[in-house]
Design a protein around this motif. Structure first.
Motif, short mmCIF file in Angstrom:
data_model
loop_
_atom_site.label_atom_id
_atom_site.label_comp_id
_atom_site.label_asym_id
_atom_site.label_seq_id
_atom_site.Cartn_x
_atom_site.Cartn_y
_atom_site.Cartn_z
N HIS A 118 -33.26 9.91 71.57
CA HIS A 118 -32.95 9.89 72.90
C HIS A 118 -31.56 8.55 73.12
O HIS A 118 -32.10 7.50 72.58
CB HIS A 118 -34.21 9.83 73.81
CG HIS A 118 -34.91 8.40 73.77
ND1 HIS A 118 -34.89 7.47 74.70
CD2 HIS A 118 -36.35 8.47 73.05
CE1 HIS A 118 -35.84 6.59 74.40
NE2 HIS A 118 -36.63 7.06 73.64
N ASP B 171 -35.86 1.16 71.55
CA ASP B 171 -36.38 2.31 71.87
C ASP B 171 -35.41 2.84 72.93
O ASP B 171 -35.40 2.70 74.11
CB ASP B 171 -37.80 2.22 72.54
CG ASP B 171 -38.31 3.75 73.11
OD1 ASP B 171 -37.92 4.69 73.05
OD2 ASP B 171 -39.07 3.29 74.10
N ASP B 172 -34.33 3.75 72.54
CA ASP B 172 -34.54 4.32 71.11
C ASP B 172 -32.92 4.23 70.47
O ASP B 172 -32.78 5.02 69.82
CB ASP B 172 -34.77 5.86 71.40
CG ASP B 172 -35.06 6.66 70.16
OD1 ASP B 172 -35.41 5.91 69.01
OD2 ASP B 172 -34.81 7.94 70.12
N GLU C 60 -35.12 10.85 78.35
CA GLU C 60 -36.43 11.13 77.74
C GLU C 60 -37.40 10.14 78.21
O GLU C 60 -38.55 10.63 78.57
CB GLU C 60 -36.45 10.56 76.10
CG GLU C 60 -37.67 10.77 75.28
CD GLU C 60 -38.69 9.63 75.16
OE1 GLU C 60 -39.61 9.72 74.76
OE2 GLU C 60 -38.23 8.53 75.83
N GLU C 61 -37.08 9.07 78.77
CA GLU C 61 -37.79 7.97 79.34
C GLU C 61 -38.69 8.57 80.76
O GLU C 61 -39.42 8.27 81.43
CB GLU C 61 -37.31 6.94 79.67
CG GLU C 61 -36.76 5.98 78.13
CD GLU C 61 -38.02 5.80 77.38
OE1 GLU C 61 -39.23 5.83 78.04
OE2 GLU C 61 -37.91 5.18 76.33
N GLU D 52 -37.36 7.90 66.56
CA GLU D 52 -37.82 6.90 67.64
C GLU D 52 -37.78 5.54 67.31
O GLU D 52 -37.76 5.14 66.21
CB GLU D 52 -39.54 7.37 68.03
CG GLU D 52 -39.25 8.34 69.27
CD GLU D 52 -38.71 7.67 70.78
OE1 GLU D 52 -38.48 6.51 70.69
OE2 GLU D 52 -38.46 8.64 71.62
N GLY D 53 -38.07 4.78 68.32
CA GLY D 53 -38.49 3.36 68.05
C GLY D 53 -39.64 3.27 68.76
O GLY D 53 -40.05 3.40 69.87
#
Ligand code: CO
Length: 352
Positions: free
Chosen positions: A70, A183-184, A213-214, A236-237
């Motif tokens: 993302h 992230d990310d 995404e968030e 991801e992170g």
């Protein structure tokens, strides 16, 4: 040779980390990915929501593997402008109240970027009880140096103006890096480097930079529907808890422990085919990896695996301390090993 590779990866991470891209406003990040990947892709396109797709068309008969990272980061949105020029805000994505006060923020105003700080009333006029408690978001505001409502508007602040933490990417030595939005953007770096490394491979790969995404894995949902992949992997992170005052069983992952493989989180139970393949290639190629030991959080895999009739999916993440805060810390070894693991995964899962 090795130094050059490290620098190349870090140069990209730096660009991505410094880019402005709160949820719903990922264009700058997409542009960086496009510049980086377009020449490696057989086709590049952006969909109506802003997801960007890079297709590597391999040989017929191989499964279609979707890699997704993302592009958005947690941020802020202005909800109200006070008469005295201070801005009230809501968060875009999960930012806890205890890490916002005093942070520098960068807003994208109508007339350009605005620099500000998240403030509250000074501790000197607080009661002892107030001094010792976390200040709720309702009592915080953004100060952009405006005298009043009109001046705030003249500067370009409006209801709906968006912002992010204002933190420059920094090399803090010994392979450690500090910056915002790992992230990310760490996942975006893995996506880009893994995709590039498979340019001449016979595999069918679609690399996706997803949006929002968030806010609830929104871009990945529509992206996966369009790609209709055979397998999905979210990059991801992820959060790390190798810090003081953490119970051993709550240490979800560690810095320098290698890429983090999700078994279970809030949105996905990793499909056994994906999990077994990741473990197999990690062991066979001697790539260090670790499992996510606390089944919290959510990733694009949660949306991808429920697409159409279902897509076996999982998540591989770079361990990053302090995500969803102003700045994270990560280590180059974890980034490089994540790139390796993802590349080897694609090779191993791509069986005719
Ligand atoms: Co994320």
């Amino acid at each position: 040779m090795r130094v050059t590779t490290v620098l190349k990866e870090i140069e990209l991470l730096k660009k991505l980390s410094n880019a402005f891209g709160p949820s719903g406003n990922e264009e700058d990040v997409a542009e960086i990915l496009k510049t980086e990947l377009e020449e490696y892709a057989d086709e590049t396109r952006v969909d109506k929501l802003g997801n960007i797709f890079f297709y590597h068309n391999g040989k017929e008969g191989y499964p279609k593997v979707m890699l997704s990272a993302h592009m958005d980061e947690v941020g802020f949105i202005v909800t109200f402008i006070e008469e005295n020029g201070f801005l009230r805000f809501e968060t875009l994505g999960g930012i806890t109240n205890n890490i916002m006060l005093g942070q520098r923020v960068l807003l994208k105003g109508e007339k350009g970027y605005l620099k500000g700080i998240i403030g509250t009333k000074p501790p000197h006029i607080m009661t002892l009880e107030e001094q010792n408690k976390v200040i709720p978001k309702e009592d915080l505001f953004i100060d952009i140096g405006a005298d009043n409502f009109n001046q705030a508007q003249e500067k370009g602040a409006e209801v709906g103006t968006i912002g992010v933490f204002d933190v420059e990417f920094t090399d803090i030595g010994d392979g450690y890096f500090r910056g915002k939005a790992f992230d990310d953007r760490a996942g975006c770096t893995v996506l880009a480097e893994a995709f590039k490394s498979m340019k001449d491979s016979p595999y069918n790969i679609v690399a996706v930079g997803s949006v929002q995404e968030e806010l609830g894995l929104r871009g990945a949902r529509t992206a996966a529907w369009q790609v209709d992949p055979d397998y999905g992997l979210a990059l991801e992170g992820t959060f790390v808890a190798d810090v003081p005052n953490t119970r051993p069983d709550r240490v979800s992952s560690k810095i320098k422990g290698g890429p983090v493989i999700t078994i279970l989180d809030k949105t996905v139970f990793t499909h056994p085919v994906i999990l077994k393949t990741l473990i197999k290639v990690g062991r066979e190629e001697a790539i260090p990896f670790q499992f996510k030991k606390v089944p919290m959080g959510r990733t694009d895999a949660g949306a991808i695996h429920l697409t159409k009739a279902g897509v076996p999916s999982g998540t591989v993440a770079v361990p990053c301390r302090y995500i969803h805060g102003p700045a994270s810390i990560m280590h180059i070894d974890d980034l490089r090993n994540a790139i390796k693991l993802v590349t080897e995964f694609v090779k191993a899962i791509s069986v005719k």
